[in-house]
Write a protein that holds these residues in place. Sequence first.
Motif, mmCIF file in Angstrom:
data_model
loop_
_atom_site.group_PDB
_atom_site.id
_atom_site.type_symbol
_atom_site.label_atom_id
_atom_site.label_comp_id
_atom_site.label_asym_id
_atom_site.label_seq_id
_atom_site.Cartn_x
_atom_site.Cartn_y
_atom_site.Cartn_z
ATOM 1 N N THR A 202 69.020 -0.132 36.431
ATOM 2 C CA THR A 202 69.348 -1.467 36.671
ATOM 3 C C THR A 202 69.651 -1.652 38.055
ATOM 4 N N VAL A 203 69.835 -2.919 38.733
ATOM 5 C CA VAL A 203 70.523 -3.415 39.802
ATOM 6 C C VAL A 203 71.735 -2.678 39.869
ATOM 7 N N GLY A 204 72.478 -3.270 38.896
ATOM 8 C CA GLY A 204 73.894 -2.611 38.730
ATOM 9 C C GLY A 204 74.077 -1.260 39.103
ATOM 10 N N ALA A 218 67.997 -10.324 45.667
ATOM 11 C CA ALA A 218 66.747 -10.771 45.276
ATOM 12 C C ALA A 218 65.855 -9.529 45.205
ATOM 13 N N LEU A 219 64.767 -9.611 44.777
ATOM 14 C CA LEU A 219 63.813 -8.614 44.794
ATOM 15 C C LEU A 219 62.232 -9.041 44.813
ATOM 16 N N PRO A 227 65.016 -13.650 41.959
ATOM 17 C CA PRO A 227 66.761 -13.363 42.165
ATOM 18 C C PRO A 227 67.043 -12.180 41.397
ATOM 19 N N ALA A 228 68.024 -11.621 41.690
ATOM 20 C CA ALA A 228 68.230 -10.232 40.938
ATOM 21 C C ALA A 228 69.819 -10.222 40.336
ATOM 22 N N THR A 229 70.008 -9.901 39.303
ATOM 23 C CA THR A 229 71.218 -9.753 38.736
ATOM 24 C C THR A 229 71.691 -8.231 38.411
ATOM 25 N N HIS A 230 72.919 -7.859 38.146
ATOM 26 C CA HIS A 230 73.246 -6.655 38.020
ATOM 27 C C HIS A 230 72.443 -5.865 36.740
ATOM 28 N N THR A 232 69.423 -6.789 35.988
ATOM 29 C CA THR A 232 67.818 -6.700 36.171
ATOM 30 C C THR A 232 67.474 -5.183 36.047
ATOM 31 N N ALA A 233 66.313 -5.029 35.328
ATOM 32 C CA ALA A 233 65.742 -3.471 35.376
ATOM 33 C C ALA A 233 64.739 -3.501 36.538
#
Length: 530
Positions: A202-204, A218-219, A227-230, A232-233
Amino acid sequence: MEWLSSALGPQPMMAMFLTIALGYLLGEVNIKGFSLGVGAVLFVALFMGWLVPKSAPAPMVGTLGLALFLYAVGVQYGKQFFLGLTSSAGRKANFIALTGVLLSGVVSVLFLKMTSLDLGHTLGLFAGAGTSTPTLQAAIVTLGNDDPAVGYSVAYPLGVAGPILFLYITFMVLKPKIEVPAGGGLELLEIAPNDAVIKGKTVGEVLAGLPAGIEIAALRRAHHNVPATHETALQPNDVLLVTGKNPETLQEAARQLGEVHEGRMTGDRRDLDYIRVFASRPAAVGRTLADLKLPDGKPHVLVHVRRGDAEIVPNANLVLEYGDRVGLLAHRDDFAALRKFFGDSIKGTAEFSYISIGLGMALGFLLGAINFPLPGIGKLALGLSGVLIVALILGNMRRTGGLNWTMPLSANLVLRNLGLTLFLAQVGMSSGPKFVNTVAQTGFLMIGLAAIVVAALVLPILLLGLGVFKMPYDEVAGIVAGACGNPAILAYSNKLTPTEKPDLGYAMIFPGMTIVKILFVDIVPALLSG
Protein backbone atom coordinates in the motif's frame (compact mmCIF):
# COMPACT_ATOMS: atom_id res chain seq x y z
CA MET A 1 11.04 74.06 26.36
CA GLU A 2 8.14 75.78 28.12
CA TRP A 3 6.03 75.65 24.98
CA LEU A 4 6.56 71.88 24.72
CA SER A 5 5.55 71.29 28.32
CA SER A 6 2.48 73.48 27.82
CA ALA A 7 1.50 71.59 24.66
CA LEU A 8 2.12 68.00 25.78
CA GLY A 9 1.54 68.18 29.54
CA PRO A 10 -2.29 68.28 29.32
CA GLN A 11 -2.29 65.78 26.42
CA PRO A 12 -0.82 62.47 27.69
CA MET A 13 -2.26 60.42 24.82
CA MET A 14 -0.76 62.74 22.21
CA ALA A 15 2.57 62.67 24.04
CA MET A 16 2.52 58.88 24.26
CA PHE A 17 1.84 58.29 20.57
CA LEU A 18 4.43 60.89 19.58
CA THR A 19 6.87 58.98 21.81
CA ILE A 20 5.95 55.71 20.08
CA ALA A 21 6.50 57.21 16.62
CA LEU A 22 9.88 58.68 17.54
CA GLY A 23 10.87 55.47 19.33
CA TYR A 24 10.21 53.29 16.30
CA LEU A 25 12.05 55.78 14.12
CA LEU A 26 15.08 55.50 16.40
CA GLY A 27 14.70 51.73 16.58
CA GLU A 28 15.13 51.41 12.82
CA VAL A 29 18.63 52.94 12.96
CA ASN A 30 21.00 50.10 12.10
CA ILE A 31 24.67 50.21 13.04
CA LYS A 32 26.58 47.25 11.60
CA GLY A 33 23.64 44.91 12.07
CA PHE A 34 22.66 46.16 15.53
CA SER A 35 19.45 48.05 16.18
CA LEU A 36 17.32 48.63 19.27
CA GLY A 37 14.03 47.79 17.61
CA VAL A 38 11.00 48.29 19.84
CA GLY A 39 13.33 48.82 22.81
CA ALA A 40 14.11 52.29 21.49
CA VAL A 41 10.59 53.32 22.56
CA LEU A 42 11.70 53.04 26.17
CA PHE A 43 14.62 55.42 25.72
CA VAL A 44 12.55 58.03 23.89
CA ALA A 45 9.90 57.63 26.61
CA LEU A 46 12.48 58.23 29.34
CA PHE A 47 13.58 61.41 27.60
CA MET A 48 9.98 62.53 27.11
CA GLY A 49 9.18 61.80 30.76
CA TRP A 50 12.17 63.85 31.89
CA LEU A 51 11.34 66.69 29.52
CA VAL A 52 7.58 66.77 30.22
CA PRO A 53 6.95 64.95 33.53
CA LYS A 54 3.22 65.69 33.51
CA SER A 55 2.69 63.95 30.16
CA ALA A 56 2.92 60.39 31.54
CA PRO A 57 -0.22 58.30 30.77
CA ALA A 58 -2.14 56.47 33.48
CA PRO A 59 -0.53 53.23 34.78
CA MET A 60 -3.49 51.19 33.50
CA VAL A 61 -2.32 51.89 29.93
CA GLY A 62 0.95 50.08 30.63
CA THR A 63 -0.79 47.23 32.44
CA LEU A 64 -3.19 46.67 29.55
CA GLY A 65 -0.37 46.78 27.01
CA LEU A 66 1.74 44.23 28.83
CA ALA A 67 -1.24 41.93 29.42
CA LEU A 68 -1.96 41.91 25.67
CA PHE A 69 1.69 41.14 24.95
CA LEU A 70 1.82 38.22 27.39
CA TYR A 71 -1.49 36.76 26.20
CA ALA A 72 -0.42 36.87 22.55
CA VAL A 73 2.94 35.23 23.36
CA GLY A 74 1.31 32.46 25.41
CA VAL A 75 -1.33 31.61 22.82
CA GLN A 76 1.30 31.55 20.06
CA TYR A 77 3.87 29.38 21.84
CA GLY A 78 1.70 27.24 24.13
CA LYS A 79 2.07 24.03 22.16
CA GLN A 80 5.85 24.37 21.80
CA PHE A 81 6.21 25.26 25.47
CA PHE A 82 4.51 22.09 26.71
CA LEU A 83 6.37 20.04 24.13
CA GLY A 84 9.58 21.38 25.65
CA LEU A 85 8.46 20.22 29.10
CA THR A 86 7.59 16.70 27.97
CA SER A 87 10.42 15.84 25.56
CA SER A 88 13.93 14.92 26.74
CA ALA A 89 15.52 17.45 24.39
CA GLY A 90 13.15 20.16 25.61
CA ARG A 91 13.83 19.44 29.28
CA LYS A 92 17.59 19.58 28.66
CA ALA A 93 17.24 22.89 26.82
CA ASN A 94 15.09 24.33 29.63
CA PHE A 95 17.61 23.18 32.24
CA ILE A 96 20.44 24.93 30.40
CA ALA A 97 18.41 28.13 30.05
CA LEU A 98 17.29 27.98 33.69
CA THR A 99 20.91 27.76 34.82
CA GLY A 100 21.81 30.97 32.99
CA VAL A 101 18.70 32.88 34.13
CA LEU A 102 19.10 31.97 37.81
CA LEU A 103 22.83 32.68 37.80
CA SER A 104 22.24 36.14 36.33
CA GLY A 105 19.62 36.75 39.02
CA VAL A 106 21.94 35.68 41.82
CA VAL A 107 24.74 37.89 40.46
CA SER A 108 22.41 40.91 40.29
CA VAL A 109 21.29 40.38 43.91
CA LEU A 110 24.91 40.10 45.08
CA PHE A 111 25.42 43.67 43.88
CA LEU A 112 23.18 44.80 46.76
CA LYS A 113 25.89 44.00 49.31
CA MET A 114 28.80 45.06 47.09
CA THR A 115 27.55 48.45 45.85
CA SER A 116 25.41 51.39 46.85
CA LEU A 117 22.56 50.38 44.52
CA ASP A 118 19.16 49.64 46.00
CA LEU A 119 17.00 46.56 45.37
CA GLY A 120 14.91 48.22 42.67
CA HIS A 121 17.97 49.10 40.61
CA THR A 122 19.45 45.60 40.87
CA LEU A 123 16.17 43.89 39.94
CA GLY A 124 15.94 46.32 37.04
CA LEU A 125 19.44 45.29 35.94
CA PHE A 126 18.30 41.66 36.02
CA ALA A 127 15.18 42.43 33.97
CA GLY A 128 17.08 44.61 31.48
CA ALA A 129 19.93 42.11 31.02
CA GLY A 130 17.27 39.55 30.07
CA THR A 131 15.34 42.18 28.05
CA SER A 132 12.22 41.02 29.88
CA THR A 133 9.57 43.72 30.00
CA PRO A 134 7.13 41.51 32.00
CA THR A 135 9.85 41.10 34.64
CA LEU A 136 10.23 44.87 34.82
CA GLN A 137 6.50 45.27 35.39
CA ALA A 138 6.50 42.57 38.08
CA ALA A 139 9.41 44.27 39.88
CA ILE A 140 7.65 47.65 39.77
CA VAL A 141 4.46 46.15 41.24
CA THR A 142 6.33 44.16 43.91
CA LEU A 143 8.40 47.13 45.12
CA GLY A 144 5.71 49.75 44.60
CA ASN A 145 8.04 52.22 42.84
CA ASP A 146 9.69 52.89 39.47
CA ASP A 147 13.29 52.20 40.56
CA PRO A 148 13.49 48.98 38.47
CA ALA A 149 12.86 51.03 35.30
CA VAL A 150 16.16 52.84 35.88
CA GLY A 151 18.24 49.67 36.05
CA TYR A 152 16.25 48.16 33.19
CA SER A 153 16.90 51.06 30.84
CA VAL A 154 20.64 50.99 31.60
CA ALA A 155 20.94 47.23 31.07
CA TYR A 156 18.58 46.84 28.12
CA PRO A 157 20.99 47.88 25.31
CA LEU A 158 23.63 45.51 26.72
CA GLY A 159 20.96 42.82 27.02
CA VAL A 160 20.44 43.08 23.25
CA ALA A 161 24.02 43.68 22.08
CA GLY A 162 25.79 41.40 24.58
CA PRO A 163 24.24 38.05 23.56
CA ILE A 164 24.65 38.96 19.88
CA LEU A 165 28.34 39.66 20.49
CA PHE A 166 28.81 36.39 22.41
CA LEU A 167 27.06 34.41 19.65
CA TYR A 168 29.21 36.08 17.00
CA ILE A 169 32.50 35.42 18.83
CA THR A 170 31.55 31.81 19.52
CA PHE A 171 30.58 31.30 15.89
CA MET A 172 33.87 32.74 14.63
CA VAL A 173 35.95 30.66 17.06
CA LEU A 174 34.18 27.33 16.57
CA LYS A 175 33.25 27.78 12.89
CA PRO A 176 30.44 25.20 13.20
CA LYS A 177 29.17 23.36 10.16
CA ILE A 178 25.49 24.20 9.76
CA GLU A 179 23.41 21.99 7.48
CA VAL A 180 21.10 24.43 5.73
CA PRO A 181 17.90 22.88 4.39
CA ALA A 182 17.43 23.48 0.70
CA GLY A 183 14.23 24.91 -0.73
CA GLY A 184 11.75 27.15 0.98
CA GLY A 185 8.47 25.82 -0.42
CA LEU A 186 6.79 22.54 -1.27
CA GLU A 187 8.49 20.50 -3.98
CA LEU A 188 6.77 18.01 -6.30
CA LEU A 189 8.28 15.02 -8.08
CA GLU A 190 6.70 12.39 -10.34
CA ILE A 191 8.23 8.97 -9.81
CA ALA A 192 7.65 5.80 -11.83
CA PRO A 193 8.44 3.04 -9.29
CA ASN A 194 9.84 -0.37 -10.18
CA ASP A 195 7.12 -3.01 -10.03
CA ALA A 196 9.21 -5.13 -7.67
CA VAL A 197 9.40 -2.27 -5.14
CA ILE A 198 5.62 -1.70 -4.90
CA LYS A 199 4.30 -5.20 -5.55
CA GLY A 200 1.66 -6.12 -2.98
CA LYS A 201 2.19 -2.91 -0.98
CA THR A 202 0.00 0.00 0.00
CA VAL A 203 1.00 3.66 -0.16
CA GLY A 204 1.53 3.67 3.62
CA GLU A 205 3.85 0.66 3.46
CA VAL A 206 5.94 2.29 0.74
CA LEU A 207 6.13 5.56 2.70
CA ALA A 208 7.44 3.69 5.76
CA GLY A 209 10.67 2.94 3.88
CA LEU A 210 11.18 6.46 2.48
CA PRO A 211 12.96 9.42 4.14
CA ALA A 212 11.02 11.48 6.68
CA GLY A 213 9.05 14.47 5.38
CA ILE A 214 7.86 12.66 2.24
CA GLU A 215 4.22 12.22 1.25
CA ILE A 216 2.56 10.55 -1.74
CA ALA A 217 -0.28 12.90 -2.66
CA ALA A 218 -1.66 11.24 -5.80
CA LEU A 219 -0.97 8.60 -8.40
CA ARG A 220 -1.56 8.12 -12.10
CA ARG A 221 -3.33 4.94 -13.16
CA ALA A 222 -4.80 4.05 -16.54
CA HIS A 223 -4.19 7.59 -17.87
CA HIS A 224 -6.05 9.23 -14.96
CA ASN A 225 -4.82 11.08 -11.86
CA VAL A 226 -6.38 9.93 -8.58
CA PRO A 227 -5.76 10.93 -4.93
CA ALA A 228 -3.69 8.56 -2.81
CA THR A 229 -4.31 7.54 0.80
CA HIS A 230 -2.13 5.39 3.02
CA GLU A 231 -4.56 2.50 2.43
CA THR A 232 -4.40 2.73 -1.38
CA ALA A 233 -3.04 -0.52 -2.89
CA LEU A 234 -0.41 0.12 -5.56
CA GLN A 235 -0.45 -1.60 -8.95
CA PRO A 236 2.10 -2.10 -11.73
CA ASN A 237 2.68 0.94 -13.98
CA ASP A 238 1.43 3.41 -11.35
CA VAL A 239 3.16 6.81 -11.36
CA LEU A 240 3.44 8.53 -7.96
CA LEU A 241 3.22 12.26 -7.24
CA VAL A 242 5.59 12.66 -4.27
CA THR A 243 5.74 15.88 -2.19
CA GLY A 244 8.27 17.24 0.30
CA LYS A 245 10.17 20.39 1.31
CA ASN A 246 13.68 19.13 0.58
CA PRO A 247 14.68 18.44 -3.06
CA GLU A 248 17.52 16.17 -1.92
CA THR A 249 15.09 14.04 0.08
CA LEU A 250 12.82 13.77 -2.96
CA GLN A 251 15.72 12.65 -5.12
CA GLU A 252 16.61 10.02 -2.52
CA ALA A 253 13.01 8.76 -2.67
CA ALA A 254 13.30 8.56 -6.45
CA ARG A 255 16.50 6.49 -6.16
CA GLN A 256 14.78 4.07 -3.78
CA LEU A 257 11.59 3.69 -5.79
CA GLY A 258 12.57 3.83 -9.45
CA GLU A 259 13.04 6.77 -11.77
CA VAL A 260 11.80 10.33 -12.22
CA HIS A 261 8.98 10.56 -14.74
CA GLU A 262 8.09 14.24 -15.14
CA GLY A 263 5.15 15.77 -16.99
CA ARG A 264 2.47 13.10 -17.03
CA MET A 265 0.57 14.14 -13.91
CA THR A 266 1.14 17.88 -13.68
CA GLY A 267 0.37 18.28 -17.36
CA ASP A 268 -3.02 16.59 -17.09
CA ARG A 269 -5.58 18.49 -14.99
CA ARG A 270 -8.77 16.78 -16.12
CA ASP A 271 -9.24 14.78 -12.93
CA LEU A 272 -7.15 16.73 -10.40
CA ASP A 273 -6.29 20.41 -10.41
CA TYR A 274 -4.64 22.56 -7.77
CA ILE A 275 -6.57 24.98 -5.56
CA ARG A 276 -5.35 27.01 -2.56
CA VAL A 277 -7.83 28.48 -0.07
CA PHE A 278 -7.66 30.47 3.16
CA ALA A 279 -8.88 28.75 6.32
CA SER A 280 -11.30 31.33 7.71
CA ARG A 281 -14.50 29.42 8.54
CA PRO A 282 -14.84 28.81 12.31
CA ALA A 283 -16.06 25.23 11.81
CA ALA A 284 -12.87 24.32 9.94
CA VAL A 285 -10.40 26.12 12.20
CA GLY A 286 -9.08 24.61 15.42
CA ARG A 287 -9.63 21.04 14.24
CA THR A 288 -7.12 18.40 13.24
CA LEU A 289 -7.01 17.36 9.62
CA ALA A 290 -8.27 13.93 10.66
CA ASP A 291 -11.43 15.53 12.11
CA LEU A 292 -12.23 17.58 9.02
CA LYS A 293 -15.20 16.29 7.06
CA LEU A 294 -14.51 17.65 3.59
CA PRO A 295 -17.52 18.10 1.30
CA ASP A 296 -18.67 15.14 -0.77
CA GLY A 297 -17.82 15.08 -4.44
CA LYS A 298 -15.10 13.64 -6.60
CA PRO A 299 -11.96 12.38 -4.76
CA HIS A 300 -9.58 15.08 -3.55
CA VAL A 301 -6.48 15.29 -1.35
CA LEU A 302 -4.96 17.96 0.93
CA VAL A 303 -1.38 18.49 -0.25
CA HIS A 304 0.11 21.18 2.01
CA VAL A 305 -0.59 23.96 4.52
CA ARG A 306 1.22 27.29 4.50
CA ARG A 307 1.24 29.11 7.85
CA GLY A 308 2.88 32.51 7.81
CA ASP A 309 6.12 31.93 5.92
CA ALA A 310 6.34 28.24 6.84
CA GLU A 311 5.40 25.37 4.54
CA ILE A 312 3.89 22.40 6.42
CA VAL A 313 3.57 18.87 5.06
CA PRO A 314 0.14 17.83 6.39
CA ASN A 315 -0.50 14.98 8.79
CA ALA A 316 -3.58 13.73 10.60
CA ASN A 317 -2.74 15.60 13.82
CA LEU A 318 -2.10 19.01 12.26
CA VAL A 319 -4.53 21.62 13.64
CA LEU A 320 -5.70 24.31 11.24
CA GLU A 321 -5.47 27.93 12.36
CA TYR A 322 -7.09 31.12 11.09
CA GLY A 323 -5.24 32.43 8.06
CA ASP A 324 -3.68 29.09 7.05
CA ARG A 325 -3.48 28.65 3.29
CA VAL A 326 -4.55 25.14 2.39
CA GLY A 327 -3.45 23.57 -0.89
CA LEU A 328 -5.58 20.76 -2.35
CA LEU A 329 -5.73 18.58 -5.45
CA ALA A 330 -9.36 18.25 -6.52
CA HIS A 331 -11.66 18.19 -9.52
CA ARG A 332 -12.57 21.66 -10.74
CA ASP A 333 -16.26 20.90 -10.26
CA ASP A 334 -15.62 20.77 -6.49
CA PHE A 335 -13.68 24.03 -6.20
CA ALA A 336 -16.72 26.08 -5.15
CA ALA A 337 -17.70 23.59 -2.42
CA LEU A 338 -14.13 23.52 -1.06
CA ARG A 339 -13.94 27.33 -0.97
CA LYS A 340 -17.21 27.44 0.94
CA PHE A 341 -16.07 24.73 3.37
CA PHE A 342 -12.80 26.47 4.33
CA GLY A 343 -14.20 30.02 4.09
CA ASP A 344 -11.48 31.25 1.73
CA SER A 345 -11.47 34.82 3.05
CA ILE A 346 -8.27 36.81 3.42
CA LYS A 347 -9.90 38.39 6.48
CA GLY A 348 -9.00 35.15 8.24
CA THR A 349 -5.39 36.33 8.40
CA ALA A 350 -6.36 39.16 10.74
CA GLU A 351 -9.48 38.02 12.59
CA PHE A 352 -9.71 36.39 15.99
CA SER A 353 -12.44 35.69 18.51
CA TYR A 354 -12.99 38.54 20.95
CA ILE A 355 -14.97 36.06 23.05
CA SER A 356 -11.92 33.82 23.44
CA ILE A 357 -9.49 36.66 24.15
CA GLY A 358 -11.93 38.20 26.63
CA LEU A 359 -12.43 34.94 28.53
CA GLY A 360 -8.73 34.07 28.34
CA MET A 361 -7.58 37.45 29.65
CA ALA A 362 -10.22 37.37 32.42
CA LEU A 363 -9.07 33.93 33.56
CA GLY A 364 -5.46 35.13 33.47
CA PHE A 365 -6.18 38.15 35.66
CA LEU A 366 -8.18 35.92 38.03
CA LEU A 367 -5.25 33.50 38.39
CA GLY A 368 -2.87 36.42 38.88
CA ALA A 369 -4.98 37.79 41.74
CA ILE A 370 -4.94 34.56 43.77
CA ASN A 371 -2.54 34.62 46.73
CA PHE A 372 -0.57 31.38 46.99
CA PRO A 373 1.06 30.61 50.37
CA LEU A 374 4.83 30.03 50.29
CA PRO A 375 6.40 28.60 53.46
CA GLY A 376 8.89 31.01 54.99
CA ILE A 377 8.00 33.80 52.56
CA GLY A 378 4.34 34.50 53.02
CA LYS A 379 1.87 34.82 50.19
CA LEU A 380 2.68 35.23 46.52
CA ALA A 381 0.38 36.53 43.78
CA LEU A 382 1.34 35.71 40.19
CA GLY A 383 0.17 39.07 38.88
CA LEU A 384 0.39 39.39 35.11
CA SER A 385 2.28 36.11 34.85
CA GLY A 386 -1.13 34.55 35.48
CA VAL A 387 -2.17 35.89 32.06
CA LEU A 388 0.85 34.21 30.47
CA ILE A 389 0.23 30.88 32.22
CA VAL A 390 -3.44 30.77 31.18
CA ALA A 391 -2.52 31.77 27.62
CA LEU A 392 0.06 28.96 27.41
CA ILE A 393 -2.57 26.43 28.50
CA LEU A 394 -5.13 27.75 26.03
CA GLY A 395 -2.55 27.90 23.24
CA ASN A 396 -1.80 24.23 23.85
CA MET A 397 -5.51 23.31 23.90
CA ARG A 398 -6.16 25.24 20.66
CA ARG A 399 -9.92 24.70 20.77
CA THR A 400 -12.64 24.02 23.37
CA GLY A 401 -15.93 22.96 21.86
CA GLY A 402 -16.79 25.64 19.32
CA LEU A 403 -14.37 28.21 20.78
CA ASN A 404 -10.98 28.76 19.09
CA TRP A 405 -8.27 30.05 21.42
CA THR A 406 -5.64 30.64 18.75
CA MET A 407 -5.33 33.63 16.45
CA PRO A 408 -3.66 34.18 13.06
CA LEU A 409 0.07 34.84 13.21
CA SER A 410 -0.33 38.26 11.58
CA ALA A 411 -2.97 39.34 14.12
CA ASN A 412 -0.89 37.90 16.94
CA LEU A 413 2.16 39.92 15.93
CA VAL A 414 0.12 43.14 15.72
CA LEU A 415 -1.45 42.57 19.15
CA ARG A 416 1.88 41.56 20.69
CA ASN A 417 3.84 44.51 19.36
CA LEU A 418 1.09 47.02 20.17
CA GLY A 419 0.88 45.80 23.74
CA LEU A 420 4.63 45.87 24.28
CA THR A 421 4.89 49.34 22.75
CA LEU A 422 2.17 50.78 25.00
CA PHE A 423 3.84 49.38 28.10
CA LEU A 424 7.33 50.66 27.22
CA ALA A 425 5.98 54.12 26.44
CA GLN A 426 3.97 54.38 29.65
CA VAL A 427 6.62 53.05 32.05
CA GLY A 428 9.38 55.10 30.41
CA MET A 429 7.45 58.35 30.56
CA SER A 430 6.54 57.72 34.21
CA SER A 431 10.14 57.06 35.33
CA GLY A 432 11.99 59.63 33.19
CA PRO A 433 12.93 62.15 35.94
CA LYS A 434 14.17 59.45 38.34
CA PHE A 435 16.19 57.81 35.55
CA VAL A 436 18.12 60.98 34.75
CA ASN A 437 18.95 61.67 38.41
CA THR A 438 20.09 58.11 39.15
CA VAL A 439 22.20 57.64 36.04
CA ALA A 440 23.88 60.98 36.66
CA GLN A 441 25.06 59.62 40.02
CA THR A 442 25.88 55.97 39.25
CA GLY A 443 25.77 55.69 35.45
CA PHE A 444 29.17 54.09 34.74
CA LEU A 445 28.88 51.76 37.72
CA MET A 446 25.47 50.49 36.57
CA ILE A 447 26.70 49.98 33.01
CA GLY A 448 29.58 47.83 34.23
CA LEU A 449 27.32 45.81 36.51
CA ALA A 450 24.81 45.32 33.71
CA ALA A 451 27.56 43.87 31.50
CA ILE A 452 28.41 41.35 34.23
CA VAL A 453 24.78 40.28 34.60
CA VAL A 454 24.49 39.77 30.83
CA ALA A 455 27.66 37.65 30.81
CA ALA A 456 26.29 35.59 33.74
CA LEU A 457 23.16 34.89 31.66
CA VAL A 458 24.74 33.97 28.33
CA LEU A 459 28.08 32.30 29.10
CA PRO A 460 26.68 29.38 31.17
CA ILE A 461 24.28 28.53 28.36
CA LEU A 462 27.07 28.50 25.77
CA LEU A 463 29.40 26.48 28.02
CA LEU A 464 26.78 23.91 29.02
CA GLY A 465 25.22 23.57 25.58
CA LEU A 466 28.35 23.47 23.45
CA GLY A 467 30.91 22.19 25.95
CA VAL A 468 29.09 19.82 28.28
CA PHE A 469 26.15 18.51 26.27
CA LYS A 470 27.87 18.83 22.84
CA MET A 471 24.72 20.24 21.25
CA PRO A 472 24.73 21.70 17.71
CA TYR A 473 25.44 25.41 17.54
CA ASP A 474 22.07 26.31 16.02
CA GLU A 475 20.21 24.59 18.88
CA VAL A 476 22.28 26.43 21.48
CA ALA A 477 21.71 29.73 19.67
CA GLY A 478 17.97 29.13 19.99
CA ILE A 479 18.34 28.48 23.73
CA VAL A 480 20.32 31.72 24.14
CA ALA A 481 17.64 33.63 22.23
CA GLY A 482 14.84 32.10 24.32
CA ALA A 483 16.59 32.71 27.64
CA CYS A 484 17.38 36.33 26.71
CA GLY A 485 13.97 36.82 25.13
CA ASN A 486 14.68 39.64 22.69
CA PRO A 487 13.51 39.05 19.09
CA ALA A 488 16.63 40.84 17.79
CA ILE A 489 18.77 38.05 19.27
CA LEU A 490 16.59 35.44 17.60
CA ALA A 491 16.83 37.29 14.30
CA TYR A 492 20.63 37.35 14.57
CA SER A 493 20.68 33.63 15.42
CA ASN A 494 18.66 32.93 12.28
CA LYS A 495 21.11 35.04 10.30
CA LEU A 496 24.08 33.00 11.57
CA THR A 497 22.31 29.65 11.32
CA PRO A 498 19.51 29.73 8.73
CA THR A 499 17.75 26.60 10.03
CA GLU A 500 14.51 26.18 11.99
CA LYS A 501 16.29 25.14 15.22
CA PRO A 502 16.75 28.67 16.66
CA ASP A 503 13.01 29.32 16.19
CA LEU A 504 12.06 26.02 17.85
CA GLY A 505 14.44 26.65 20.75
CA TYR A 506 13.09 30.17 21.24
CA ALA A 507 9.50 28.93 21.25
CA MET A 508 10.24 26.21 23.85
CA ILE A 509 12.35 28.37 26.15
CA PHE A 510 10.97 31.92 26.06
CA PRO A 511 7.60 31.45 27.85
CA GLY A 512 9.03 29.34 30.68
CA MET A 513 12.00 31.59 31.31
CA THR A 514 9.69 34.63 31.31
CA ILE A 515 7.71 33.03 34.14
CA VAL A 516 10.93 32.18 36.00
CA LYS A 517 12.16 35.79 35.74
CA ILE A 518 8.82 37.13 36.98
CA LEU A 519 8.75 34.76 39.94
CA PHE A 520 12.36 35.65 40.76
CA VAL A 521 11.61 39.36 41.21
CA ASP A 522 8.44 38.45 43.14
CA ILE A 523 10.19 36.11 45.59
CA VAL A 524 13.59 37.79 46.13
CA PRO A 525 12.21 40.93 47.90
CA ALA A 526 10.22 38.71 50.28
CA LEU A 527 13.30 36.61 51.05
CA LEU A 528 15.51 39.64 51.66
CA SER A 529 12.96 41.33 53.89
CA GLY A 530 12.53 38.11 55.86
